[in-house]
Design an enzyme around this catalytic site. Sequence first.
Site, PDB file in Angstrom:
ATOM      1  N   ASP A   1       0.871  -1.187   0.000  1.00  0.00           N
ATOM      2  CA  ASP A   1       0.000   0.000   0.000  1.00  0.00           C
ATOM      3  C   ASP A   1       0.906   1.234   0.000  1.00  0.00           C
ATOM      4  O   ASP A   1       1.760   1.388   0.869  1.00  0.00           O
ATOM      5  CB  ASP A   1      -0.879  -0.040   1.255  1.00  0.00           C
ATOM      6  CG  ASP A   1      -1.964   1.032   1.231  1.00  0.00           C
ATOM      7  OD1 ASP A   1      -3.034   0.776   1.792  1.00  0.00           O
ATOM      8  OD2 ASP A   1      -1.735   2.115   0.687  1.00  0.00           O
TER       9      ASP A   1
ATOM     10  N   ASP B   1      -3.467   2.428  -5.560  1.00  0.00           N
ATOM     11  CA  ASP B   1      -2.220   2.395  -4.775  1.00  0.00           C
ATOM     12  C   ASP B   1      -2.078   1.133  -3.903  1.00  0.00           C
ATOM     13  O   ASP B   1      -1.347   1.139  -2.926  1.00  0.00           O
ATOM     14  CB  ASP B   1      -2.120   3.661  -3.904  1.00  0.00           C
ATOM     15  CG  ASP B   1      -2.931   3.595  -2.641  1.00  0.00           C
ATOM     16  OD1 ASP B   1      -3.976   2.909  -2.647  1.00  0.00           O
ATOM     17  OD2 ASP B   1      -2.521   4.198  -1.643  1.00  0.00           O
ATOM     18  N   GLU B   2      -2.740   0.079  -4.294  1.00  0.00           N
ATOM     19  CA  GLU B   2      -2.758  -1.113  -3.454  1.00  0.00           C
ATOM     20  C   GLU B   2      -2.741  -2.387  -4.296  1.00  0.00           C
ATOM     21  O   GLU B   2      -3.483  -2.476  -5.280  1.00  0.00           O
ATOM     22  CB  GLU B   2      -4.080  -1.086  -2.699  1.00  0.00           C
ATOM     23  CG  GLU B   2      -4.014  -1.468  -1.262  1.00  0.00           C
ATOM     24  CD  GLU B   2      -5.418  -1.412  -0.671  1.00  0.00           C
ATOM     25  OE1 GLU B   2      -5.884  -2.454  -0.207  1.00  0.00           O
ATOM     26  OE2 GLU B   2      -6.033  -0.336  -0.695  1.00  0.00           O
TER      27      GLU B   2
HETATM   28  N1  DCP Z   1      -8.785   8.465  -1.585  1.00  0.00           N
HETATM   29  C1  DCP Z   1      -9.816   9.397  -1.845  1.00  0.00           C
HETATM   30  N2  DCP Z   1     -10.862   9.499  -0.973  1.00  0.00           N
HETATM   31  C2  DCP Z   1     -10.949   8.701   0.130  1.00  0.00           C
HETATM   32  C3  DCP Z   1      -9.923   7.761   0.385  1.00  0.00           C
HETATM   33  C4  DCP Z   1      -8.855   7.681  -0.500  1.00  0.00           C
HETATM   34  O1  DCP Z   1      -9.745  10.111  -2.840  1.00  0.00           O
HETATM   35  N3  DCP Z   1     -11.996   8.823   0.974  1.00  0.00           N
HETATM   36  C5  DCP Z   1      -7.645   8.404  -2.527  1.00  0.00           C
HETATM   37  C6  DCP Z   1      -6.525   9.292  -2.059  1.00  0.00           C
HETATM   38  C7  DCP Z   1      -5.457   8.371  -1.560  1.00  0.00           C
HETATM   39  C8  DCP Z   1      -5.708   7.097  -2.330  1.00  0.00           C
HETATM   40  O2  DCP Z   1      -7.110   7.079  -2.625  1.00  0.00           O
HETATM   41  O3  DCP Z   1      -4.150   8.905  -1.730  1.00  0.00           O
HETATM   42  C9  DCP Z   1      -5.325   5.848  -1.582  1.00  0.00           C
HETATM   43  O4  DCP Z   1      -6.123   5.705  -0.433  1.00  0.00           O
HETATM   44  P1  DCP Z   1      -5.541   5.183   0.952  1.00  0.00           P
HETATM   45  O5  DCP Z   1      -6.687   4.873   1.826  1.00  0.00           O
HETATM   46  O6  DCP Z   1      -4.541   4.118   0.705  1.00  0.00           O
HETATM   47  O7  DCP Z   1      -4.862   6.475   1.566  1.00  0.00           O
HETATM   48  P2  DCP Z   1      -3.446   7.114   1.370  1.00  0.00           P
HETATM   49  O8  DCP Z   1      -2.610   6.395   0.380  1.00  0.00           O
HETATM   50  O9  DCP Z   1      -3.629   8.570   1.091  1.00  0.00           O
HETATM   51  O10 DCP Z   1      -2.818   7.028   2.809  1.00  0.00           O
HETATM   52  P3  DCP Z   1      -2.206   5.783   3.593  1.00  0.00           P
HETATM   53  O11 DCP Z   1      -0.770   6.152   3.814  1.00  0.00           O
HETATM   54  O12 DCP Z   1      -2.973   5.741   4.849  1.00  0.00           O
HETATM   55  O13 DCP Z   1      -2.358   4.575   2.738  1.00  0.00           O
HETATM   56 CA    CA Z   2      -2.305   4.148   0.525  1.00  0.00          CA
END
Ligand code: DCP
Ligand code: CA
Length: 372
Positions: free
Chosen positions: A16, A116-117
């Site tokens: 992730d 991203d996963e």
């Molecule tokens: N995303 C979005 N709205 C949300 C959740 C996520 O647009 N409610 C988008 C933005 C993130 C991406 O999806 O960058 C990936 O989601 P993640 O939950 O993996 O969150 P992040 O990568 O930002 O943070 P983490 O470090 O917790 O994985």
């Molecule tokens: Ca993420």
Amino acid sequence: MEERKPVAKRVIMHVDLDAFFTACEEVRRPELKGKPLVVCVYSGRTKDSGAVSTANYIARKYGVKAGMPIIQAKKLLANIEAEFLPIDKEYYKIVSDRIMDILRDVADAFEQVSIDEAYLDITNRTNGSFEEAEVIAKILKKKIYENEGITCSIGIGPNKVVAKIASEHNKPDGLTVVKPEEVRGFLSPLSVDRLVGIGPKTSEKLKEIGIETLGQLASTDVSKLIGIFGEKLGIYFHNSAKGIDDEPVKQTEEKELSRIITLRSNTRDLSEINDQVERAIIDLYSRVRKKGCGYKMVGIIAISDKLTMLVRSKKLSWIAYDIDTIKKASRELFERLLQEEPNVILRRAGIKVSGLVKSVDQAYIDKFIKPD
Ligand code: DCP
Ligand code: CA
């Protein structure tokens, strides 16, 4: 109700990317590093209406979270030098594609679950060794960071459920390995909401019957859980809490491939652009060939000196297998783009093929490409 028995020993990795959208922004604008950064989806209704897409870890310390109204995020960051940027998903997708390629390369089976996963089955690759899996994870983290400047968190376990919880265990830039014999001890103290599918509502329901940890969930009689949540969820919760999961890593096929290059100097000279994009086309086409695919659409990507992204595409009325169709479409599309955008100066340029079709017969393609 039979509990499922685990399938033969597997080594599964979950990757992730950390605060992914903001991480992408920090890569192209390094001056943003060290400040709270929020990527927003502006609805356009009023200046600040819309929601937070994601926040970097510094902004999260102030309580900013994905899904929150932008106005609320601005309040939390009032009087602090913070940056709010509009979402640029096309750009994040290009970065994601390159990272997913790095991951796909090492996996026996590869399943991308979001931008991203991804899950990787690396059982054969590692010969079932969790030590070897850890080495691979370290190499992947280093390679992703060196190539893209992005950190990720990796979890390794005997199945997808455990790998996913492990990757979240030590974020950002984490690496958590849970060997089969460690699964119960690892999961037991964790809160039930660490399980995919257990949100605030389900957590609350479980709390009402005295279940707060995965250990407690695992030792709850499965029929009790079925009574509350129904058969499917009840069994899933019970098995998952015990670390039992036999869901396979489902190979996801790519639907498109792209390559992007930085031009030697910023330009809007068509022949200069065509010459340089040719490198990207050759590289891209070798990947199309390697996958044994045909394609139905060709697109171009242009990033201006102001870092805005422009795309154009052309749908084919046939499935193409050759490189010349890409070259021809690319030249046409760049010409059109420069005509339609008289003031744009390009900094980066790229090519994309989509609508990928797995070819039935490689020999047929070979014959098609080199008709003699
Ligand atoms: N995303 C979005 N709205 C949300 C959740 C996520 O647009 N409610 C988008 C933005 C993130 C991406 O999806 O960058 C990936 O989601 P993640 O939950 O993996 O969150 P992040 O990568 O930002 O943070 P983490 O470090 O917790 O994985
Ligand atoms: Ca993420």
